[in-house]
Design an enzyme around this catalytic site. Structure first.
Site, mmCIF file in Angstrom:
data_model
loop_
_atom_site.group_PDB
_atom_site.id
_atom_site.type_symbol
_atom_site.label_atom_id
_atom_site.label_comp_id
_atom_site.label_asym_id
_atom_site.label_seq_id
_atom_site.Cartn_x
_atom_site.Cartn_y
_atom_site.Cartn_z
ATOM 1 N N LEU A 10 0.868 -1.173 0.000
ATOM 2 C CA LEU A 10 0.000 0.000 0.000
ATOM 3 C C LEU A 10 0.905 1.222 0.000
ATOM 4 C CD1 LEU A 10 -2.758 -0.781 2.698
ATOM 5 C CD2 LEU A 10 -3.011 -0.857 0.212
ATOM 6 N N ASP A 11 0.494 2.290 -0.692
ATOM 7 C CA ASP A 11 1.265 3.528 -0.664
ATOM 8 C C ASP A 11 1.400 4.019 0.777
ATOM 9 O OD1 ASP A 11 1.393 3.442 -3.393
ATOM 10 O OD2 ASP A 11 -0.171 4.939 -3.717
ATOM 11 N N LYS A 12 2.434 4.784 1.016
ATOM 12 C CA LYS A 12 2.694 5.296 2.365
ATOM 13 C C LYS A 12 1.490 6.033 2.942
ATOM 14 C CE LYS A 12 5.848 8.296 4.963
ATOM 15 N NZ LYS A 12 7.073 9.150 4.888
ATOM 16 N N THR A 34 -1.662 5.793 1.978
ATOM 17 C CA THR A 34 -2.909 5.028 1.877
ATOM 18 C C THR A 34 -3.041 4.139 3.098
ATOM 19 O OG1 THR A 34 -2.775 5.000 -0.542
ATOM 20 C CG2 THR A 34 -4.221 3.383 0.493
#
Length: 405
Positions: free
Chosen positions: A149-151, A153
């Site tokens: 997951l993106d930082k 998100t």
């Protein structure tokens, strides 16, 4: 798990466990005896010192559950030391445990908070991967990441407990059988309330791969199902998103390309991504639900609660969270993975070869039934000229296929 059957001071015997089924021999060494380098493994294999079920083995041979692996003594490199388990602080352990949604013998499901990276990198020293030692049980394997997951998100993040379950989950993610549903708050209201965004994505030149953009000519296929759950006038919309492909920053780029950037996503929405007033400037993208097959059968179905800033915004805008339970939106099969396409091509080629074999068999049976010199329809006499396959005896003449399928 692979278990040793003899002291390591002499020739060592190991039994390949279920978690190591299907991996290469050299990967087995990297996993269980990392202090032995690849050069040593290759030399042992070349000289027959490594044996699998008593037979010589090569580094790229695949192992199967229950096989007996013979490893000669020694081989440890002074430059290769076993990985030392880092010491986690009390705060680290508490944070790791506070993220747990559910867990079983194959997986740990976390609710990742926004601002915490999934993995380390340049100038990133605190991340989920660094906290996974909190879940190591005794001398058991270290849990491992199987997706990202993106930082910024938040939401559901699956961690595999063992190498075997990691391989299983990785296949589910790469094969697109895992179902992921995200919640997003976007600026404005999409013109179409429900549909599929199809926009190929590629790395944006000049950004060092840090940013993606829509590229109709050279981009990789990217598809996202979406629907509007509720709106706050024309100011903002609450969307449910289901990625049908897994491109970097896919949901963020697709929402921005639709003209409705995710609230707080300045990277792709610029200043238009920030709402005025007391609305948080953090990104409002949350992995709400994950449904994935479990190695032992059945499914893992996990739901993650919203982070504090997202929940506050939803309350402030008057959204009713009971309007949806984040059911997967997919109403069409996901795009096939590269391996699935190769398998389909192989099956198609096999089918063609089978059909052609049947055609050749039919022509041969017809020729044999007529016998040598038989006149076919419209024939005025014996066949003139050489017959292909002649010299093989009566009834053996047959046409040679023009080429391999």
């Amino acid at each position: 798990m692979t278990t040793p059957d003899a002291p390591q001071l002499e020739v060592r015997q190991f039994t390949v466990g279920p978690d190591d089924a299907g991996i290469r021999l050299d990967r087995w060494f990297k996993r269980h005896l990392p202090q032995i380098g690849f050069a040593t493994v290759s030399r042992w294999a070349r000289t027959g010192q490594i044996r699998v079920d008593g037979k010589r083995a090569k580094p790229d041979d695949r192992l199967e559950t229950g096989q007996q692996l013979r490893v000669p003594p020694g081989g440890e490199s002074e430059t290769r030391k076993p990985r030392e388990k880092p010491e986690l602080s009390v705060e680290d352990i508490e944070q790791a445990e506070s993220m747990v949604i559910m867990q079983d013998e194959s997986a740990i499901v976390l609710n990742k908070p926004p601002g915490l990276a999934t993995q380390g990198g340049t100038k990133t020293t605190r991340h989920v991967d660094g906290l996974l030692d909190a879940f190591v049980e005794g001398d058991g394997p270290r849990p491992r990441l199987v997706h990202r997951l993106d930082k910024d998100t938040s939401g559901v993040l699956l961690i595999a407990r063992t190498p075997g379950s990691a391989a299983h989950f990785s296949r589910r993610f790469s094969g697109r059988s895992a179902r992921k549903v995200y919640w997003a708050l976007v600026v404005g209201v999409p013109d179409v309330r429900e549909g599929t965004i199809e926009a190929p994505l590629a790395k944006q030149p000049g950004t060092g791969g840090e940013k993606m953009h829509v590229d109709e000519e050279n981009g990789q296929i990217a598809k996202t199902r979406y629907r509007v759950v509720e709106t706050a006038g024309r100011r903002a919309s609450w969307l449910e998103l289901e990625p049908l492909t897994g491109r970097t920053h896919q949901l963020r780029v697709h929402c921005a390309a639709m003209g409705n950037p995710i609230v707080g996503d300045g990277k792709y929405g610029g200043q238009d991504a920030f709402l005025t007033g007391s609305i948080s400037r953090k990104m409002h993208l949350h992995a709400r639900r994950l449904v994935i097959g479990s190695p032992g059968g059945g499914k893992i179905d996990a739901v993650a609660e919203l982070p504090e800033h997202f929940a506050a915004t939803m309350e402030q805008m008057g959204f009713d969270l009971t309007l949806t339970n984040a059911e997967p939106l997919r109403d069409e099969p996901p795009p096939k993975s590269r391996e699935e396409k190769k398998q389909a091509a192989r099956q198609h080629a096999k089918s063609i070869r089978k059909d052609r074999r049947g055609e050749r068999r039919g022509r041969r049976d017809t020729t044999e039934a007529k016998g040598p010199g038989s006149k076919g329809p419209g024939s005025k006499g014996p066949a003139k000229g050489p017959v292909k396959g002649a010299g093989k005896g009566p009834g053996k003449a047959r046409s040679k296929p023009k080429g391999r399928p």
